[in-house]
Design a protein around this motif. Structure first.
Motif, PDB file in Angstrom:
ATOM      1  N   GLU A 113       0.613  -0.801   0.282  1.00 53.29           N
ATOM      2  CA  GLU A 113       0.351  -0.001   0.183  1.00 53.29           C
ATOM      3  C   GLU A 113       1.288   1.590  -0.003  1.00 53.29           C
ATOM      4  OE1 GLU A 113      -3.789  -1.339   2.253  1.00 53.29           O
ATOM      5  OE2 GLU A 113      -2.278  -0.540   4.015  1.00 53.29           O
ATOM      6  N   ALA A 114       0.870   2.024  -0.453  1.00 52.35           N
ATOM      7  CA  ALA A 114       1.156   3.737  -0.375  1.00 52.35           C
ATOM      8  C   ALA A 114       0.308   5.023   0.020  1.00 52.35           C
ATOM      9  CB  ALA A 114       1.888   3.818  -1.910  1.00 52.35           C
ATOM     10  N   SER A 115       0.957   5.643   0.173  1.00 51.47           N
ATOM     11  CA  SER A 115       0.522   6.911   1.057  1.00 51.47           C
ATOM     12  C   SER A 115       0.476   6.726   2.773  1.00 51.47           C
ATOM     13  CB  SER A 115      -1.239   7.425   0.283  1.00 51.47           C
ATOM     14  OG  SER A 115      -1.357   8.640   0.002  1.00 51.47           O
ATOM     15  N   PHE A 116      -0.282   8.308   2.723  1.00 52.29           N
ATOM     16  CA  PHE A 116      -0.143   8.741   4.570  1.00 52.29           C
ATOM     17  C   PHE A 116      -1.132   7.223   5.292  1.00 52.29           C
ATOM     18  CE2 PHE A 116       1.596  12.164   2.433  1.00 52.29           C
ATOM     19  CZ  PHE A 116       2.886  12.187   2.505  1.00 52.29           C
ATOM     20  N   GLY A 117      -2.388   7.163   4.730  1.00 57.18           N
ATOM     21  CA  GLY A 117      -2.446   6.288   5.585  1.00 57.18           C
ATOM     22  C   GLY A 117      -2.581   5.048   5.840  1.00 57.18           C
ATOM     23  N   ILE A 118      -0.822   4.741   5.874  1.00 59.43           N
ATOM     24  CA  ILE A 118      -0.757   3.650   6.331  1.00 59.43           C
ATOM     25  C   ILE A 118      -0.392   4.108   7.101  1.00 59.43           C
ATOM     26  CG2 ILE A 118       0.711   3.787   3.464  1.00 59.43           C
ATOM     27  CD1 ILE A 118       3.169   4.036   4.882  1.00 59.43           C
ATOM     28  N   PHE A 119       0.207   4.743   8.410  1.00 58.86           N
ATOM     29  CA  PHE A 119       0.307   5.153   9.194  1.00 58.86           C
ATOM     30  C   PHE A 119      -1.135   4.377  10.155  1.00 58.86           C
ATOM     31  CE2 PHE A 119       3.353   8.060   7.609  1.00 58.86           C
ATOM     32  CZ  PHE A 119       4.050   7.615   7.244  1.00 58.86           C
ATOM     33  N   LYS A 120      -0.670   4.213  11.401  1.00 53.27           N
ATOM     34  CA  LYS A 120      -2.333   3.602  12.352  1.00 53.27           C
ATOM     35  C   LYS A 120      -1.956   4.233  13.062  1.00 53.27           C
ATOM     36  CE  LYS A 120      -2.159  -0.621   9.970  1.00 53.27           C
ATOM     37  NZ  LYS A 120      -1.705  -2.530   9.545  1.00 53.27           N
ATOM     38  N   GLU A 121      -2.952   4.375  14.048  1.00 55.69           N
ATOM     39  CA  GLU A 121      -3.547   5.479  15.093  1.00 55.69           C
ATOM     40  C   GLU A 121      -2.881   4.687  15.998  1.00 55.69           C
ATOM     41  OE1 GLU A 121      -5.265   8.272  15.394  1.00 55.69           O
ATOM     42  OE2 GLU A 121      -5.880   9.426  13.303  1.00 55.69           O
ATOM     43  N   ASP A 122      -3.326   3.437  16.262  1.00 52.87           N
ATOM     44  CA  ASP A 122      -3.397   2.731  17.213  1.00 52.87           C
ATOM     45  C   ASP A 122      -2.139   1.450  17.613  1.00 52.87           C
ATOM     46  OD1 ASP A 122      -3.906   0.993  15.307  1.00 52.87           O
ATOM     47  OD2 ASP A 122      -5.248   0.045  16.747  1.00 52.87           O
ATOM     48  N   GLU A 123      -0.922   1.820  16.445  1.00 50.15           N
ATOM     49  CA  GLU A 123      -0.431   0.736  16.429  1.00 50.15           C
ATOM     50  C   GLU A 123       1.717   2.086  16.728  1.00 50.15           C
ATOM     51  OE1 GLU A 123       0.404  -2.402  13.440  1.00 50.15           O
ATOM     52  OE2 GLU A 123      -1.662  -2.955  13.874  1.00 50.15           O
ATOM     53  N   VAL A 124       2.667   1.083  16.516  1.00 48.23           N
ATOM     54  CA  VAL A 124       3.524   2.044  17.154  1.00 48.23           C
ATOM     55  C   VAL A 124       3.506   2.265  15.736  1.00 48.23           C
ATOM     56  CG1 VAL A 124       6.186   2.146  17.619  1.00 48.23           C
ATOM     57  CG2 VAL A 124       5.000   1.050  18.887  1.00 48.23           C
ATOM     58  N   ASN A 125       4.463   2.933  15.246  1.00 48.00           N
ATOM     59  CA  ASN A 125       5.102   3.628  13.588  1.00 48.00           C
ATOM     60  C   ASN A 125       6.334   4.165  13.539  1.00 48.00           C
ATOM     61  OD1 ASN A 125       2.143   3.547  12.137  1.00 48.00           O
ATOM     62  ND2 ASN A 125       1.253   5.105  13.665  1.00 48.00           N
ATOM     63  N   LEU A 126       6.791   3.420  12.738  1.00 44.49           N
ATOM     64  CA  LEU A 126       8.584   3.243  12.991  1.00 44.49           C
ATOM     65  C   LEU A 126       8.621   3.505  11.546  1.00 44.49           C
ATOM     66  CD1 LEU A 126      11.936   2.931  13.404  1.00 44.49           C
ATOM     67  CD2 LEU A 126      11.078   0.854  13.179  1.00 44.49           C
TER      68      LEU A 126
END
Ligand code: MSK
Length: 665
Positions: A244-257
């Motif tokens: 997947e691509a774009s900023f929606g790949i970040f998750k609100e409830d997980e650690v984003n590295l």
């Protein structure tokens, strides 16, 4: 500032830019608007190789009459400036390649246990090219050691030719020998480029540029190719996978590295570490549901191609990623990392972590990467990200949109998809081009750029080219631009491709834009073009193929090195934007007409995307005409062999006694 000016063609990026403006946050987009380029430097007319100057070679009849204090003419100055860009670009790719070779050597010598050789088949393929003995009971690590040492020779060789020169078609090699372009050793060409362009050395523009091409060829057939091959050997040769691509790949409830930069080694081990049960438990102990790994720029492309790790996009998205407020840690290695991210991260909770001994940023924290304790370093970084999760604030332009991506088209997979493991070849692609089903091939590469609606030129050209039945091979931020637009899917062919290309894509089940990797993986285009020449029916050298390279939003010196190695290899190349040698007619003529006569390649600069498209199609059609191929007419094709579809390939493999081991398996 005009609020209506579109900064990015990426809808999600534009939303974050707007949010940033409302919160008084500055990014490269605002800085680009404020800092107009110096027209003298931008067109190659500024000489600062010594401090009698800097000299500006401007004015009426500057081409003929302007002189620096030492007497250097405008063409000399413009040529020197370009050669220095090539040298810097070549140094960047090749230094990355050197580190890959050292990693392979460390793995083969048992000095590091954190990496293994994942693709023995590719190792043997490379060993065969290098004339190294393999198989017959020879230990894999012994072969790998010899391969690493042989490829390291390419950096320090003083005389002779690079190992991979012989991978080019014979006629292409002959052109290099005839015109003095055959590269000897990577370091030698870069050093000599710097020497020749220093004050008072080489003043003859064509002579300077010929060495520029030799240096660029050391990049393409040296640094880039070495890096691609070793990365495949160590981490696996890519084959298609979903991501997947774009900023929606970040998750609100997980650690984003997020991993950002270019070198795949640390990122590769981070991919492993984030799924270790202890690490997931650690993330949960901090209140997160898990660890979400994402990427940016070309480190992203490396782990996207091999593991399906999602990407937040290319170069101009790096600050915007932080502005989502969701990135707990951004780990960077080398190249294309804006120093601005460290300052910006302080306005959010994001930790920016530099990891290379070559690259530090004021204001960022540093965790030194060491291949001998790669897993330990990766765990430390993942823990920093987890520890930072509870510090996440509510602020940020949270974005949920993301797009499906199919990536992972290596040379080997493209060969495989045209005939299965037992009949892999480039015959069907050549036949489809000969029949006019595919009009030609374009390499859509290079950076995204805040001085145009970022990613917009890539998107425009991608759509228009596939409408015109042109198959696209994309790399680097060109791939990110297409991925964040949702273009890297087979559906793109159904909706937008011309009738011939659509049929080909439907038969094989591929997108019309094949994501073939990071910017160093432009070397895959060189080997694909060589394989097409060897297959027969088109040109018997890279020059003369209905193929063009386009970098519509380039900004990096690496892009200049890439463009020049394609031109010297026989590919007409069109860069967007104003020309960095535009001040000199003589240099412009050498890079277009003279290079075309000698190498059948050229290097144009053209800011207008419509003109880029027209020029690319014109090159393709003229090459078709010269090769006496069927005249391209949309929807009208000549006879050709039937492309093997997936079912036919499976049938063939079932009949074989040995099960298919996958690409490079
Ligand atoms: S990252 S060199 S902005 S392609 Fe390879 Fe992108 Fe250009 Fe860097």
């Amino acid at each position: 500032m005009d609020d209506k000016v579109i900064k990015s063609a990426n809808k999600e990026a534009e939303q974050i830019i707007e949010w940033g403006r409302a919160h008084n946050l500055e990014t490269c987009f605002e800085r680009a608007e404020r800092l107009k380029p110096c027209p003298i430097g931008a067109s190659g007319a500024c000489c600062k190789v010594c401090y009698i100057g800097p000299c500006r070679l401007v004015g009426k009849n500057a081409e003929e009459e302007a002189r620096g204090v030492c007497g250097a003419s405008l063409p000399t100055v413009a040529a020197r400036n370009l050669v220095r860009m090539i040298a810097a670009g070549t140094a960047a790719h090749s230094d990355h390649a050197r580190d890959m070779a050292f990693t392979l050597l460390a793995v083969a010598s048992g000095e590091t246990k954190d990496f293994q050789i994942k693709d023995v088949r590719k190792l043997y393929r490379v060993a065969e090219i290098l004339g190294i003995e393999f198989g017959n009971g020879r230990a894999v690590n012994d072969v790998a050691k010899d391969v690493a040492l042989k490829l390291l020779e390419d950096f320090t060789r003083q005389k002779g030719e690079l190992n991979y020169v012989k991978r080019a078609p014979k006629k292409t090699q002959e052109r290099w020998r005839k015109w003095g372009g055959t590269p000897r050793g990577i370091d030698r060409e870069v050093v000599e480029a710097m020497h020749r362009t220093s004050v008072g050395v080489d003043h003859e523009p064509d002579h300077l540029l010929t060495h520029g091409l030799r240096t660029a060829l050391a990049d393409g057939w040296g640094g880039c190719m070495v890096s691609t091959d070793i990365t495949d050997i160590l981490f696996g040769t890519p084959k298609p996978l979903k991501a997947e691509a774009s900023f929606g790949i970040f998750k609100e409830d997980e650690v984003n590295l997020v991993v950002h930069g270019h070198e795949p080694t640390l990122a590769e081990i981070i991919v492993d570490v984030v799924s270790e049960p202890e690490m997931i438990a650690y993330a949960k102990s901090k209140g997160a549901k898990g660890i979400n790994l994402g990427g940016m720029c070309c480190t992203a492309n490396e782990v996207l191609m091999r593991h399906g790790i999602p990407t937040a996009g290319g170069f101009t998205n790096q600050e915007l990623g932080i502005m989502t407020g969701l990135v707990d840690a951004l780990t960077v290695d080398v190249q294309c990392i804006m120093p601005a991210i460290a300052e910006l991260s302080k306005k959010f909770h994001t930790k920016v972590i530099t990891t290379s001994e070559k690259a530090k940023i004021p204001g960022a924290m540093h965790v030194q990467y060491d291949e001998h304790k790669a897993r330990e370093v990766a765990r430390a970084i993942v823990k920093i990200a987890c520890d930072n999760y509870p510090n996440r604030k509510k602020e940020g332009s949270h974005i949920t949109d993301k797009y499906p991506v199919i990536a992972g088209f290596s040379h080997e997979y493209i060969e495989y998809m045209q005939g299965g493991r037992w009949r892999e070849s480039f015959r069907p692609l050549n036949d489809a081009i000969m029949a006019g089903r595919i009009r030609g091939v374009v390499g859509l590469a290079g950076c995204d750029n805040p001085r145009v609606p970022s990613t917009g030129l890539h998107r425009f050209l991608a759509v228009e080219l596939i409408k015109n039945d042109v198959l696209i091979l994309s790399t680097g931020c060109g791939s990110a631009a297409c991925g964040t637009a949702g273009y890297l899917t087979p559906e793109m062919a159904l909706e937008n491709a011309g009738p011939g290309l659509r049929e080909v894509c439907e038969a094989i089940g591929i997108p019309p834009i094949l994501h073939i990797g990071a910017c160093v993986d432009n070397s895959r285009i060189l080997t694909i073009a060589s394989a097409m020449a060897e297959e027969g029916g088109l040109s018997d050298e890279i020059g003369g193929m209905p193929a063009v390279g386009i970098a519509p939003e380039w900004m990096s010196e690496k892009a200049i090195a890439i463009g020049c190695y394609f031109a010297a290899s026989g590919v007409p190349v069109i860069f967007g934007g104003e020309s960095p040698v535009g001040a000199s007619k003589e240099i412009t003529k050498i890079m277009t007409e003279v290079w075309f006569e000698r190498f059948m390649g050229a290097m144009h600069f053209e800011p207008d995307p419509e003109k880029i498209l027209a020029l690319a199609l014109d090159y393709i059609d003229k090459a078709r005409e010269k090769l006496k191929l069927r005249k391209y007419e949309p929807g009208k094709f000549g006879a050709e062999r039937v492309l093997m579809d997936m079912a036919a390939r499976r049938e063939l493999e079932k009949k074989s006694a040995v099960p298919h081991a996958g690409v490079g398996g």
